[in-house]
Design a protein around this motif. Structure first.
Motif, PDB file in Angstrom:
ATOM      1  N   ALA A  67       0.850  -1.195   0.000  1.00 18.76           N
ATOM      2  CA  ALA A  67       0.000   0.000   0.000  1.00 18.76           C
ATOM      3  C   ALA A  67       0.884   1.244   0.000  1.00 18.76           C
ATOM      4  N   SER A  68       0.366   2.293  -0.584  1.00 24.62           N
ATOM      5  CA  SER A  68       1.088   3.567  -0.578  1.00 24.62           C
ATOM      6  C   SER A  68       0.072   4.685  -0.430  1.00 24.62           C
ATOM      7  N   GLU A  69       0.585   5.887  -0.261  1.00 24.59           N
ATOM      8  CA  GLU A  69      -0.281   7.056  -0.112  1.00 24.59           C
ATOM      9  C   GLU A  69      -1.198   6.954   1.107  1.00 24.59           C
ATOM     10  N   LEU A  74      -0.041   4.565  15.101  1.00 28.33           N
ATOM     11  CA  LEU A  74      -0.117   3.518  16.108  1.00 28.33           C
ATOM     12  C   LEU A  74      -0.458   4.145  17.447  1.00 28.33           C
ATOM     13  N   GLY A  75      -1.625   3.830  17.959  1.00 23.70           N
ATOM     14  CA  GLY A  75      -2.078   4.379  19.232  1.00 23.70           C
ATOM     15  C   GLY A  75      -2.932   5.623  19.043  1.00 23.70           C
ATOM     16  N   ALA A  97      -5.833   7.526   6.273  1.00 20.64           N
ATOM     17  CA  ALA A  97      -5.207   7.356   7.584  1.00 20.64           C
ATOM     18  C   ALA A  97      -5.676   6.028   8.167  1.00 20.64           C
ATOM     19  N   VAL A  98      -4.728   5.231   8.614  1.00 21.95           N
ATOM     20  CA  VAL A  98      -5.020   3.961   9.274  1.00 21.95           C
ATOM     21  C   VAL A  98      -4.583   4.125  10.721  1.00 21.95           C
ATOM     22  N   ILE A  99      -5.501   3.933  11.643  1.00 21.96           N
ATOM     23  CA  ILE A  99      -5.219   4.107  13.051  1.00 21.96           C
ATOM     24  C   ILE A  99      -5.349   2.752  13.742  1.00 21.96           C
TER      25      ILE A  99
END
Length: 104
Positions: A67-69, A74-75, A97-99
């Motif tokens: 994955a890119s972009e 984390l947290g 955004a992946v949280i």
């Protein structure tokens, strides 16, 4: 007249069939049965080792990420929204955004 191999395979598939009184037929059916068990055991072992290695690589985090972009956070704490806004402002374009955070 059936071939000895076919009769041996029939004897393995149906052991209650009473047509394997001859010694060579018993030997061939025993070898077929043992060979099948060894093959099945090896196949199960190979598949198990392959799945175990894949799961171990996932657990260690050594799998490639294609994955890119995106932004990975984390947290989560009280400053997280500020950080995400700053990242969005610095890139100048819309990004994902992946949280990852534990539930509390």
């Amino acid at each position: 007249a059936e071939s000895p191999l076919w009769r041996a395979l029939r004897a393995v598939a149906n052991p209650f069939e009473d047509d394997f009184k001859a010694g060579p037929l018993r030997a061939v059916s025993l070898l077929c049965a043992l060979g099948g068990m060894v093959f099945f055991g090896l196949l199960c072992g190979i598949v198990t080792d392959s799945v175990d290695a894949s799961m171990g690589a996932l657990a260690r985090g050594r799998t490639p990420c294609f994955a890119s972009e995106h932004v990975l956070m984390l947290g989560w704490n009280s400053n997280s929204t500020h950080v995400l806004r700053s990242v969005a402002a610095s890139t100048g374009k819309r990004s994902t955004a992946v949280i990852m955070s534990q539930r509390s």
